[in-house]
Scaffold this active site. Structure first.
Site: not given
Length: 250
Positions: A78, A130, A153, A157, A227
């Site tokens: 996950e 990470d 995420d 931009k 959600e």
């Protein structure tokens, strides 16, 4: 086996910084600050040595899964577990699978541990750092049953799109770590990112779309507060499901 050293000590009354490992590639996350509760802090202190580890920026040996989970079982990764509502619900519904939840948000990892303990779950572990480092250095090829990337995420931009987790190089890495027939599940409430996911994953030779275009909502995926809030705000949720092929298509 990776080190089981706990994250840096946290103050339950103050904001906490997550680890920001040295840049070896484009990062898919930004360091997050968050207030940690006493329960989350206590769970980290109590459970981290057995159920958690920090992802090193470099590793010489793969993850010792049987040592970490105490058994050999299909492993689901996950990526970006947040506060853990989804991974805990899925782990409870599939006790025959092991679940490794990865995030950079220390309070969230503490919450996952606390919820797993309260639910009596023994098939959940957490990793701080990470996910790309984890996949590259600690996860052997063709070893994962599934990878979940739910509401990552979106980096809205344009100049930050290179940081999105579903991008060509990361898609290839994820695909290579799935077993043949393993599945990559994604979901996002950003329409533009959903289209990019569909394009990027569709171009990966080790993956095949399990559906024509977007997938129906995965039955195993619970509705989280995040959600539900997106739906209330009028944003459509897009699901994707891709299968790992035995070999690249000719």
């Amino acid at each position: 086996m990776t080190t089981s050293t706990a994250p840096a000590p946290v103050d339950a009354t103050a904001d906490t910084d997550v680890l920001a490992p040295p840049a070896r590639h484009v990062r898919t996350f930004k360091p997050r600050r968050g207030r940690i509760t006493n329960a989350q802090s206590a769970a980290l202190d109590r459970l981290w040595p057995q159920w958690g580890f920090e992802i090193p920026s470099e590793a010489d040996a793969p993850l010792a899964r049987e040592e970490l989970f105490g058994r050999s079982a299909p492993l689901v990764l996950e990526i970006g577990c947040g506060m853990g509502d989804a991974v805990i619900a899925m782990a409870a519904a599939a006790p025959e699978h092991d679940f490794l939840a990865v995030d950079v948000h220390t309070p969230g990892l503490g919450n996952v541990l606390a919820m797993a303990e309260r639910a009596g779950l023994t098939n959940v572990r957490v990793a701080a750092g990470d996910a790309i480092d984890l996949l590259r250095d600690l996860v052997p090829a063709a070893s994962l049953e599934a990878v979940h990337v739910y509401f990552p995420d979106p980096w809205p931009k344009v100049r930050h799109h290179k940081r999105r987790i579903i991008r060509p190089d990361a898609a290839g890495l994820i695909a290579g770590r799935l077993r043949p027939g393993g599945r990559l599940y994604c979901a996002t409430d950003w329409a533009s990112y959903a289209g990019e996911m569909l394009e990027v994953l569709g171009a990966e030779p080790l993956l095949r779309n399990a559906h024509e275009g977007y997938a129906p909502r995965a039955a195993h995926r619970p509705v989280t507060k995040f959600e539900a809030r997106a739906v209330e705000d009028g944003r459509e949720v897009f699901d994707l499901c891709f299968l790992r092929l035995p070999a690249p298509l000719a």
